[in-house]
Motif scaffolding. Sequence first.
Motif, PDB file in Angstrom:
ATOM      1  N   MET A  78      -5.343   1.508   2.599  1.00  0.00           N
ATOM      2  CA  MET A  78      -5.507   2.096   3.935  1.00  0.00           C
ATOM      3  C   MET A  78      -5.067   1.123   5.017  1.00  0.00           C
ATOM      4  O   MET A  78      -4.433   1.515   5.998  1.00  0.00           O
ATOM      5  CB  MET A  78      -6.955   2.521   4.182  1.00  0.00           C
ATOM      6  CG  MET A  78      -7.388   3.723   3.380  1.00  0.00           C
ATOM      7  SD  MET A  78      -6.553   5.232   3.944  1.00  0.00           S
ATOM      8  CE  MET A  78      -5.310   5.459   2.698  1.00  0.00           C
ATOM      9  N   ARG A  79      -5.399  -0.140   4.853  1.00  0.00           N
ATOM     10  CA  ARG A  79      -4.988  -1.140   5.841  1.00  0.00           C
ATOM     11  C   ARG A  79      -3.473  -1.251   5.920  1.00  0.00           C
ATOM     12  O   ARG A  79      -2.905  -1.350   6.996  1.00  0.00           O
ATOM     13  CB  ARG A  79      -5.613  -2.498   5.511  1.00  0.00           C
ATOM     14  CG  ARG A  79      -7.073  -2.576   5.832  1.00  0.00           C
ATOM     15  CD  ARG A  79      -7.656  -3.920   5.505  1.00  0.00           C
ATOM     16  NE  ARG A  79      -9.060  -3.974   5.874  1.00  0.00           N
ATOM     17  CZ  ARG A  79      -9.898  -4.861   5.401  1.00  0.00           C
ATOM     18  NH1 ARG A  79      -9.499  -5.790   4.542  1.00  0.00           N
ATOM     19  NH2 ARG A  79     -11.163  -4.843   5.776  1.00  0.00           N
ATOM     20  N   LYS A  80      -2.813  -1.244   4.768  1.00  0.00           N
ATOM     21  CA  LYS A  80      -1.350  -1.322   4.740  1.00  0.00           C
ATOM     22  C   LYS A  80      -0.725  -0.112   5.417  1.00  0.00           C
ATOM     23  O   LYS A  80       0.267  -0.227   6.118  1.00  0.00           O
ATOM     24  CB  LYS A  80      -0.842  -1.434   3.301  1.00  0.00           C
ATOM     25  CG  LYS A  80      -1.025  -2.797   2.703  1.00  0.00           C
ATOM     26  CD  LYS A  80      -0.476  -2.842   1.306  1.00  0.00           C
ATOM     27  CE  LYS A  80      -0.723  -4.200   0.650  1.00  0.00           C
ATOM     28  NZ  LYS A  80      -0.240  -4.239  -0.724  1.00  0.00           N
ATOM     29  N   SER A  81      -1.301   1.055   5.198  1.00  0.00           N
ATOM     30  CA  SER A  81      -0.724   2.273   5.769  1.00  0.00           C
ATOM     31  C   SER A  81      -0.935   2.364   7.284  1.00  0.00           C
ATOM     32  O   SER A  81      -0.241   3.120   7.950  1.00  0.00           O
ATOM     33  CB  SER A  81      -1.289   3.507   5.082  1.00  0.00           C
ATOM     34  OG  SER A  81      -2.660   3.698   5.442  1.00  0.00           O
ATOM     35  N   HIS A  82      -1.849   1.578   7.827  1.00  0.00           N
ATOM     36  CA  HIS A  82      -2.125   1.626   9.272  1.00  0.00           C
ATOM     37  C   HIS A  82      -1.557   0.429  10.032  1.00  0.00           C
ATOM     38  O   HIS A  82      -1.709   0.341  11.229  1.00  0.00           O
ATOM     39  CB  HIS A  82      -3.638   1.717   9.517  1.00  0.00           C
ATOM     40  CG  HIS A  82      -4.183   3.064   9.193  1.00  0.00           C
ATOM     41  ND1 HIS A  82      -4.359   3.498   7.903  1.00  0.00           N
ATOM     42  CD2 HIS A  82      -4.553   4.093   9.976  1.00  0.00           C
ATOM     43  CE1 HIS A  82      -4.843   4.727   7.916  1.00  0.00           C
ATOM     44  NE2 HIS A  82      -4.967   5.116   9.169  1.00  0.00           N
ATOM     45  N   VAL A  83      -0.888  -0.468   9.319  1.00  0.00           N
ATOM     46  CA  VAL A  83      -0.273  -1.631   9.974  1.00  0.00           C
ATOM     47  C   VAL A  83       1.028  -1.192  10.625  1.00  0.00           C
ATOM     48  O   VAL A  83       1.850  -0.517  10.020  1.00  0.00           O
ATOM     49  CB  VAL A  83      -0.016  -2.766   8.958  1.00  0.00           C
ATOM     50  CG1 VAL A  83       0.750  -3.905   9.606  1.00  0.00           C
ATOM     51  CG2 VAL A  83      -1.326  -3.265   8.373  1.00  0.00           C
TER      52      VAL A  83
END
Length: 84
Positions: A78-83
């Motif tokens: 999720m963090r990667k997809s929101h960076v």
Amino acid sequence: MEIAKVTSKGQITIPQDIRRKMDLKAGDKIIFFEENGKFYFQNTASVALKTFQKAMTGEAKKAGFNDLDDVVQYIKKMRKSHVK
């Protein structure tokens, strides 16, 4: 055992030792309830947490999380997809 006196306005002071054990702070709300002819009170924050925990029981499994590693991997994804 602790004793508290009821004022003319129906107020009581909860003894310090009990406030400490219940983690009650100024401004906190408490809930009163009756069970089998006895009256009890609880910190509403703890009641809300217990209610939430009960409602969420089993939801992680339904979402496909089997252990903590699954949760950590999901958070990383999720963090990667929101960076940006």
